[in-house]
Design a protein around this motif. Structure first.
Motif, mmCIF file in Angstrom:
data_model
loop_
_atom_site.group_PDB
_atom_site.id
_atom_site.type_symbol
_atom_site.label_atom_id
_atom_site.label_comp_id
_atom_site.label_asym_id
_atom_site.label_seq_id
_atom_site.Cartn_x
_atom_site.Cartn_y
_atom_site.Cartn_z
ATOM 1 N N ILE A 68 0.208 6.638 -38.494
ATOM 2 C CA ILE A 68 0.529 6.081 -39.814
ATOM 3 C C ILE A 68 1.944 5.525 -39.868
ATOM 4 C CG2 ILE A 68 0.977 6.735 -42.220
ATOM 5 C CD1 ILE A 68 -1.435 8.601 -42.067
ATOM 6 N N ILE A 69 2.904 6.249 -39.282
ATOM 7 C CA ILE A 69 4.310 5.845 -39.452
ATOM 8 C C ILE A 69 4.833 4.973 -38.321
ATOM 9 C CG2 ILE A 69 4.734 7.989 -40.716
ATOM 10 C CD1 ILE A 69 6.352 8.976 -38.326
ATOM 11 N N ALA A 70 4.136 4.885 -37.189
ATOM 12 C CA ALA A 70 4.697 4.216 -36.003
ATOM 13 C C ALA A 70 5.092 2.770 -36.283
ATOM 14 C CB ALA A 70 3.711 4.288 -34.851
ATOM 15 N N LEU A 71 4.166 1.967 -36.772
ATOM 16 C CA LEU A 71 4.460 0.548 -36.974
ATOM 17 C C LEU A 71 5.444 0.313 -38.113
ATOM 18 C CD1 LEU A 71 3.936 -2.295 -35.995
ATOM 19 C CD2 LEU A 71 1.967 -2.420 -37.553
ATOM 20 N N PRO A 72 5.268 0.940 -39.294
ATOM 21 C CA PRO A 72 6.280 0.751 -40.344
ATOM 22 C C PRO A 72 7.677 1.164 -39.898
ATOM 23 C CG PRO A 72 4.312 1.758 -41.271
ATOM 24 C CD PRO A 72 4.132 1.756 -39.780
ATOM 25 N N LEU A 73 7.781 2.275 -39.165
ATOM 26 C CA LEU A 73 9.092 2.730 -38.708
ATOM 27 C C LEU A 73 9.679 1.746 -37.693
ATOM 28 C CD1 LEU A 73 11.347 4.802 -38.633
ATOM 29 C CD2 LEU A 73 10.035 6.088 -36.936
ATOM 30 N N LEU A 101 13.205 -0.212 -38.170
ATOM 31 C CA LEU A 101 14.331 -0.111 -37.257
ATOM 32 C C LEU A 101 14.723 -1.481 -36.704
ATOM 33 C CD1 LEU A 101 13.460 3.148 -35.268
ATOM 34 C CD2 LEU A 101 14.840 2.864 -37.330
ATOM 35 N N ALA A 102 13.743 -2.342 -36.479
ATOM 36 C CA ALA A 102 14.062 -3.692 -36.003
ATOM 37 C C ALA A 102 14.828 -4.478 -37.055
ATOM 38 C CB ALA A 102 12.780 -4.420 -35.620
ATOM 39 N N LEU A 103 14.418 -4.342 -38.303
ATOM 40 C CA LEU A 103 15.094 -5.066 -39.381
ATOM 41 C C LEU A 103 16.476 -4.503 -39.662
ATOM 42 C CD1 LEU A 103 12.080 -5.530 -41.814
ATOM 43 C CD2 LEU A 103 13.289 -7.339 -40.599
ATOM 44 N N GLU A 104 16.734 -3.271 -39.212
ATOM 45 C CA GLU A 104 18.062 -2.700 -39.411
ATOM 46 C C GLU A 104 19.131 -3.429 -38.594
ATOM 47 O OE1 GLU A 104 19.575 -0.845 -41.309
ATOM 48 O OE2 GLU A 104 18.076 0.323 -42.375
ATOM 49 N N VAL A 105 18.753 -4.149 -37.546
ATOM 50 C CA VAL A 105 19.744 -4.868 -36.748
ATOM 51 C C VAL A 105 20.447 -5.942 -37.585
ATOM 52 C CG1 VAL A 105 20.129 -6.351 -34.746
ATOM 53 C CG2 VAL A 105 18.590 -4.372 -34.567
ATOM 54 N N PRO A 106 19.711 -6.896 -38.186
ATOM 55 C CA PRO A 106 20.413 -7.876 -39.035
ATOM 56 C C PRO A 106 21.007 -7.248 -40.299
ATOM 57 C CG PRO A 106 18.035 -8.183 -39.199
ATOM 58 C CD PRO A 106 18.271 -7.223 -38.069
ATOM 59 N N MET A 107 20.338 -6.207 -40.834
ATOM 60 C CA MET A 107 20.873 -5.587 -42.043
ATOM 61 C C MET A 107 22.189 -4.859 -41.757
ATOM 62 S SD MET A 107 17.567 -4.259 -44.250
ATOM 63 C CE MET A 107 16.841 -3.222 -42.979
ATOM 64 N N THR A 108 22.321 -4.269 -40.567
ATOM 65 C CA THR A 108 23.567 -3.603 -40.214
ATOM 66 C C THR A 108 24.692 -4.611 -40.056
ATOM 67 O OG1 THR A 108 22.396 -1.792 -39.115
ATOM 68 C CG2 THR A 108 24.694 -2.129 -38.508
ATOM 69 N N ILE A 143 2.915 1.329 -47.496
ATOM 70 C CA ILE A 143 2.032 1.415 -46.329
ATOM 71 C C ILE A 143 1.778 2.866 -45.931
ATOM 72 C CG2 ILE A 143 1.812 0.849 -43.874
ATOM 73 C CD1 ILE A 143 3.479 -1.673 -44.467
ATOM 74 N N VAL A 144 2.845 3.643 -45.801
ATOM 75 C CA VAL A 144 2.722 5.032 -45.354
ATOM 76 C C VAL A 144 1.948 5.872 -46.369
ATOM 77 C CG1 VAL A 144 4.030 7.134 -44.906
ATOM 78 C CG2 VAL A 144 4.754 4.977 -43.873
ATOM 79 N N ILE A 198 -2.182 2.322 -34.477
ATOM 80 C CA ILE A 198 -0.914 2.249 -35.196
ATOM 81 C C ILE A 198 -0.871 1.052 -36.136
ATOM 82 C CG2 ILE A 198 0.308 3.427 -33.334
ATOM 83 C CD1 ILE A 198 1.525 0.691 -32.599
ATOM 84 N N VAL A 199 -1.815 0.137 -35.996
ATOM 85 C CA VAL A 199 -1.873 -1.022 -36.893
ATOM 86 C C VAL A 199 -2.774 -0.665 -38.069
ATOM 87 C CG1 VAL A 199 -2.468 -3.460 -37.140
ATOM 88 C CG2 VAL A 199 -1.578 -2.597 -34.957
ATOM 89 N N PRO A 200 -2.216 -0.514 -39.268
ATOM 90 C CA PRO A 200 -3.045 -0.114 -40.410
ATOM 91 C C PRO A 200 -3.993 -1.232 -40.829
ATOM 92 C CG PRO A 200 -0.846 -0.704 -41.153
ATOM 93 C CD PRO A 200 -0.812 -0.746 -39.650
ATOM 94 N N PRO A 201 -5.155 -0.894 -41.365
ATOM 95 C CA PRO A 201 -6.038 -1.938 -41.889
ATOM 96 C C PRO A 201 -5.325 -2.705 -42.998
ATOM 97 C CG PRO A 201 -6.745 0.232 -42.644
ATOM 98 C CD PRO A 201 -5.691 0.462 -41.612
ATOM 99 N N TRP A 202 -5.538 -4.010 -43.032
ATOM 100 C CA TRP A 202 -4.843 -4.851 -43.994
ATOM 101 C C TRP A 202 -5.340 -4.548 -45.400
ATOM 102 C CZ3 TRP A 202 -0.557 -7.527 -43.880
ATOM 103 C CH2 TRP A 202 -0.292 -8.437 -44.926
ATOM 104 N N GLN A 203 -4.467 -4.053 -46.226
ATOM 105 C CA GLN A 203 -4.802 -3.734 -47.614
ATOM 106 C C GLN A 203 -3.584 -4.026 -48.486
ATOM 107 O OE1 GLN A 203 -6.056 0.400 -47.648
ATOM 108 N NE2 GLN A 203 -4.793 0.862 -45.879
ATOM 109 N N PHE A 204 -3.169 -5.286 -48.418
ATOM 110 C CA PHE A 204 -1.935 -5.694 -49.080
ATOM 111 C C PHE A 204 -1.980 -5.409 -50.585
ATOM 112 C CE2 PHE A 204 0.766 -8.867 -51.200
ATOM 113 C CZ PHE A 204 1.986 -8.577 -50.588
ATOM 114 N N GLY A 205 -3.150 -5.592 -51.209
ATOM 115 C CA GLY A 205 -3.264 -5.348 -52.647
ATOM 116 C C GLY A 205 -2.912 -3.922 -53.012
ATOM 117 N N ARG A 206 -3.428 -2.961 -52.257
ATOM 118 C CA ARG A 206 -3.110 -1.552 -52.531
ATOM 119 C C ARG A 206 -1.635 -1.277 -52.258
ATOM 120 N NH1 ARG A 206 -7.708 -0.196 -48.950
ATOM 121 N NH2 ARG A 206 -9.617 -0.352 -50.175
#
Length: 293
Positions: free
Chosen positions: A28-33, A37-44, A75-76, A93-101
């Motif tokens: 559940i947490i692998a892909l969101p995490l 962490l990848a987005l933390e590079v430009p944010m840092t 997502i989590v 690790i790839v959650p089913p697409w449920q963008f509305g929820r």
């Protein structure tokens, strides 16, 4: 025989749900995490620019980071609620697409947070601020200034100011968690698509029989969150750059700091979702004559 529901059983039952299902939690947490962490590079890098220009906390990185956090919570939490309440096991690790929820959950979570924040400010923060201002006005300078001396953020240079600050933050966190637990039943319902709408008034009525029990749950959760959040911060905020503007901020240090915070955010999200799911289940047993403790 009816199952006994207590504040302790809700909290530790949620912890047990997570630790007994670590492979599911990892999926559940692998892909969101990883994305976080990848987005933390430009944010840092943006954080460093903000701090060096004396705009810490007001730059675009702060807003973008909060949007990312909302996405992670959506997502989590949706994945955990659907697993725990519907038995929907994530297969990868790839959650089913449920963008509305996801976005409905994140939006409801944001609205709930704003409302809870208002009540915390009204019932706890404002009286505390007024009391300090009236009885010990000099304490404000000591609270706001502690930790920015030579010893880093947690230098314990002023134990009185630090104790008051810690007590005040704990009271606000405890109150916020209690109100959240009382008003949140629409969140799991959104995730499993059983909601007539995010109705906090209805949630308050539904959780009324669990009111005293949720005080205990909130107290335990306050202790748990304090440990998870503040213990790492005691070590992270001892970078000399925090107290000496002449020292440039280190990307590696700030990125490590942000990574620890991001991991804490995701861990809190999964444990928070587990507690909310337990409360949602406990509503069905609320009419039983059970013990508070």
């Amino acid at each position: 025989m009816a199952q006994t529901v207590t504040g302790v059983s809700i909290f530790f039952g949620a912890l047990g749900d997570v630790f007994r299902n670590l492979p599911v939690v990892a999926r559940i947490i692998a892909l969101p995490l990883a994305l976080y962490l990848a987005l933390e590079v430009p944010m840092t890098r943006a954080d460093i620019a903000d701090y060096e220009s004396f705009e810490a906390g007001f730059g675009g990185a702060w807003l973008f980071r909060y949007i990312v956090f909302l996405g992670v919570v959506g997502i989590v939490s949706v994945s955990w609620h659907r697993y725990k309440l519907l038995g929907e096991v994530p297969k990868s690790i790839v959650p089913p697409w449920q963008f509305g929820r996801w976005w409905r959950y994140a939006l409801a979570w944001l609205v709930l947070g704003l409302i809870v924040g208002f009540w915390v400010a009204l019932l706890v923060a404002a009286p505390l601020f007024i009391a300090i201002g009236f009885f010990a006005p000099d304490l404000w300078d000591r609270i706001l200034g502690f930790g920015y001396g030579t010893g880093g953020f947690f230098d314990f240079a002023d134990p009185v100011a630090m104790s008051v600050a810690a007590a005040g933050l704990s009271m606000m966190l405890f109150t916020g968690l209690f109100f959240t637990y009382r008003l949140q039943t629409g969140l799991p319902a959104i995730a499993i698509e059983r909601a007539d709408g995010f109705n906090m008034t209805q949630s308050w009525r539904q959780t009324a029989p669990l009111g005293a029990k949720l005080l205990v749950t909130a107290l335990l959760a306050t202790v748990g969150q304090a440990i998870l959040i503040f213990v790492p911060e005691m070590f992270l905020y001892n970078d000399p750059a925090w107290s000496d503007p002449a020292i440039p901020y280190s990307f590696s240090y700030m990125y490590f700091d942000n990574v620890v915070v991001a991991i804490s955010d995701v861990v809190l999200a999964i444990f928070g979702a587990a507690i909310l799911a337990r409360i949602y289940e406990a509503i069905q047993l609320a009419d039983d004559p059970v013990a508070v403790f």
